[in-house]
Design a protein around this motif. Structure first.
Motif, PDB file in Angstrom:
ATOM      1  N   UNK A   1       0.829  -1.206   0.000  1.00 26.43           N
ATOM      2  CA  UNK A   1       0.000   0.000   0.000  1.00 26.43           C
ATOM      3  C   UNK A   1       0.865   1.258   0.000  1.00 26.43           C
ATOM      4  N   UNK A   2       1.909   1.223   0.830  1.00 23.69           N
ATOM      5  CA  UNK A   2       2.840   2.351   0.903  1.00 23.69           C
ATOM      6  C   UNK A   2       3.462   2.638  -0.457  1.00 23.69           C
ATOM      7  N   UNK A   3       3.878   1.602  -1.177  1.00 23.79           N
ATOM      8  CA  UNK A   3       4.530   1.794  -2.471  1.00 23.79           C
ATOM      9  C   UNK A   3       3.602   2.477  -3.467  1.00 23.79           C
ATOM     10  N   UNK A   4       2.372   2.004  -3.519  1.00 21.51           N
ATOM     11  CA  UNK A   4       1.392   2.598  -4.435  1.00 21.51           C
ATOM     12  C   UNK A   4       1.105   4.045  -4.047  1.00 21.51           C
ATOM     13  N   UNK A   5       0.950   4.306  -2.760  1.00 18.71           N
ATOM     14  CA  UNK A   5       0.671   5.665  -2.301  1.00 18.71           C
ATOM     15  C   UNK A   5       1.879   6.578  -2.504  1.00 18.71           C
ATOM     16  N   UNK A   6       3.084   6.031  -2.361  1.00 21.68           N
ATOM     17  CA  UNK A   6       4.281   6.836  -2.604  1.00 21.68           C
ATOM     18  C   UNK A   6       4.329   7.328  -4.037  1.00 21.68           C
ATOM     19  N   UNK A   7       3.988   6.447  -4.959  1.00 19.69           N
ATOM     20  CA  UNK A   7       3.942   6.856  -6.362  1.00 19.69           C
ATOM     21  C   UNK A   7       2.857   7.908  -6.579  1.00 19.69           C
ATOM     22  N   UNK A   8       1.710   7.727  -5.948  1.00 23.40           N
ATOM     23  CA  UNK A   8       0.643   8.712  -6.074  1.00 23.40           C
ATOM     24  C   UNK A   8       1.037  10.057  -5.465  1.00 23.40           C
ATOM     25  N   UNK A   9       1.879  10.031  -4.428  1.00 19.99           N
ATOM     26  CA  UNK A   9       2.338  11.267  -3.788  1.00 19.99           C
ATOM     27  C   UNK A   9       3.348  12.023  -4.651  1.00 19.99           C
ATOM     28  N   UNK A  10       3.954  11.333  -5.618  1.00 15.37           N
ATOM     29  CA  UNK A  10       4.897  12.000  -6.507  1.00 15.37           C
ATOM     30  C   UNK A  10       6.258  11.359  -6.609  1.00 15.37           C
ATOM     31  N   UNK A  11       6.500  10.258  -5.872  1.00 11.05           N
ATOM     32  CA  UNK A  11       7.790   9.588  -5.929  1.00 11.05           C
ATOM     33  C   UNK A  11       7.874   8.690  -7.157  1.00 11.05           C
ATOM     34  N   UNK A  12       9.060   8.619  -7.752  1.00 12.32           N
ATOM     35  CA  UNK A  12       9.267   7.717  -8.882  1.00 12.32           C
ATOM     36  C   UNK A  12      10.369   6.699  -8.628  1.00 12.32           C
TER      37      UNK A  12
ATOM     38  N   UNK B   1      -1.200   4.433 -11.622  1.00 15.53           N
ATOM     39  CA  UNK B   1      -0.964   5.609 -10.793  1.00 15.53           C
ATOM     40  C   UNK B   1      -2.244   6.401 -10.620  1.00 15.53           C
ATOM     41  N   UNK B   2      -2.481   6.840  -9.387  1.00  8.06           N
ATOM     42  CA  UNK B   2      -3.665   7.614  -9.084  1.00  8.06           C
ATOM     43  C   UNK B   2      -3.328   9.025  -8.642  1.00  8.06           C
ATOM     44  N   UNK B   3      -4.309   9.713  -8.117  1.00  9.72           N
ATOM     45  CA  UNK B   3      -4.103  11.082  -7.650  1.00  9.72           C
ATOM     46  C   UNK B   3      -3.448  11.082  -6.277  1.00  9.72           C
ATOM     47  N   UNK B   4      -2.853  12.209  -5.922  1.00 13.59           N
ATOM     48  CA  UNK B   4      -2.183  12.325  -4.629  1.00 13.59           C
ATOM     49  C   UNK B   4      -3.200  12.176  -3.502  1.00 13.59           C
ATOM     50  N   UNK B   5      -2.884  11.382  -2.493  1.00 14.01           N
ATOM     51  CA  UNK B   5      -3.828  11.182  -1.393  1.00 14.01           C
ATOM     52  C   UNK B   5      -3.872  12.372  -0.445  1.00 14.01           C
ATOM     53  N   UNK B   6      -4.997  12.519   0.230  1.00 11.91           N
ATOM     54  CA  UNK B   6      -5.103  13.468   1.319  1.00 11.91           C
ATOM     55  C   UNK B   6      -4.412  12.873   2.546  1.00 11.91           C
ATOM     56  N   UNK B   7      -4.036  13.725   3.488  1.00 11.68           N
ATOM     57  CA  UNK B   7      -3.360  13.241   4.692  1.00 11.68           C
ATOM     58  C   UNK B   7      -4.209  12.220   5.435  1.00 11.68           C
TER      59      UNK B   7
END
Length: 337
Positions: free
Chosen positions: A262-273, A298-304
């Motif tokens: 989950x972290x990996x997918x969210x990291x990509x969504x946050x902007x990490x490559x 890849x999805x949109x950046x998550x809210x906090x």
């Protein structure tokens, strides 16, 4: 300038980095207080196993066992003069594993902090720090590392000294810092402050970001801080596998493979490559991260709030970018930065 790292990133869009070094080596028998870098020459088969574990799990790049291979750290073990040798051998073993992987894998030469505080707060001068980083970087380059990989840095001054060291060695590099003090580095730098610092360097890194810290949630909040500055430079996210807990005499990280996926997918969504793990991250975590990245768009950046719901609470209410959080003033138990 084109090199193996930038070429592979351009080809794949997202790269999976490796996981922990220390955690894996402790599981192989490394004793507390024993310099892991000595194993490059004393236990090379175990270092091959370390590297191969990441490659077999699907990592596109792995870090060499050279985090503490600088004169300052090695002098604690009467081995200051071995910095170049141990760095070189770490990279040579890495080159062997990468070249037999059957696909393109990047050897990233790990470079950790000196362990000293730089002037004017401490006693380590800029010139001596540059010399130490240059020696390590030159050893990594001689051993065949594709890039240098600076990690777990707290002070902007040390990051800048490392940049000069890499320049002198002619080794392209990536550099991360650890934001483990209420969203700031130990020396008070925020995620936004790091972006400003990186863009002002004469020898700027190919990519920048965060590693280690206090947990996956905090690290992703930091990545959002990076992305919010609008830099086009690639971002690295290399978070710990959950939170460390003392269980039966050993440090155990509570992050499951599912959480790290989950972290990996969210990291990509946050902007990490460039996405990997740090402390506690094992090959089974990496395999789950690989599958999640490969099977999820890849999805949109998550809210906090979404980050907290998926990965757990933040360790502090603020990451410092809102003007809140700790101030850079002397406090008991903390170094002033």
């Amino acid at each position: 300038m084109s090199n193996a790292f930038t070429d592979l990133l351009a080809e794949k869009g997202t790269l999976l980095a490796d996981g922990a070094t220390g955690t894996n080596l402790f599981n192989m028998g490394l004793m507390s207080g024993e310099p892991p870098e000595f194993w490059n020459t004393d236990e090379p088969a175990k270092i091959r196993t370390l590297y191969k574990g990441a490659v077999d799990a699907g990592s596109d790049l792995f870090l060499t066992n050279s985090f503490g291979a600088n004169a300052s750290r090695l002098k604690l073990h009467n081995a200051a003069k071995r910095a170049h040798e141990l760095s070189r051998v770490a990279a040579e073993i890495g080159r062997e594993i990468a070249d037999t992987a059957g696909r393109k894998v990047i050897v990233a030469g790990s470079v950790g902090p000196t362990g000293e505080i730089m002037e004017p707060v401490g006693t380590l001068s800029h010139s001596v720090a540059v010399e130490m980083f240059h020696e390590t970087a030159d050893g990594l380059k001689a051993g065949g590392a594709d890039i240098g990989w600076l990690e777990t840095i707290s002070a902007a001054e040390e990051y800048a000294a490392a940049a000069e060291g890499f320049a002198l060695a002619g080794l392209p590099w990536v550099g991360t810092m650890s934001f483990d003090t209420a969203g700031r580095t130990m020396m008070g730098l925020t995620s936004e402050g790091m972006v400003d610092m990186v863009e002002e360097l004469d020898n700027a890194p190919l990519a920048y970001g965060a590693n280690c810290g206090t947990g996956a949630s905090d690290l992703l909040r930091t990545v959002l801080g990076f992305a919010g500055k609008g830099s086009t430079r690639p971002i690295v996210a290399k978070g710990n596998a959950g939170i460390p807990k003392y269980v039966d005499g050993h440090i155990h990280y509570d992050g499951t493979p599912e959480l790290m996926a989950q972290y990996a997918v969210m990291a990509r969504n946050c902007g990490a490559s460039i996405i990997g793990g740090c402390c506690g991250t094992m090959p089974n975590h990496l395999s789950a991260m690989r599958e999640a990245l490969d099977t999820t768009s890849k999805g949109s950046a998550p809210e906090l709030a979404e980050i907290v719901a998926a990965l757990g609470d933040f360790s502090s209410a603020s990451d410092g970018t809102d003007g809140e959080g700790p101030v850079r003033a002397p406090r008991k138990g903390r170094r002033r930065g």
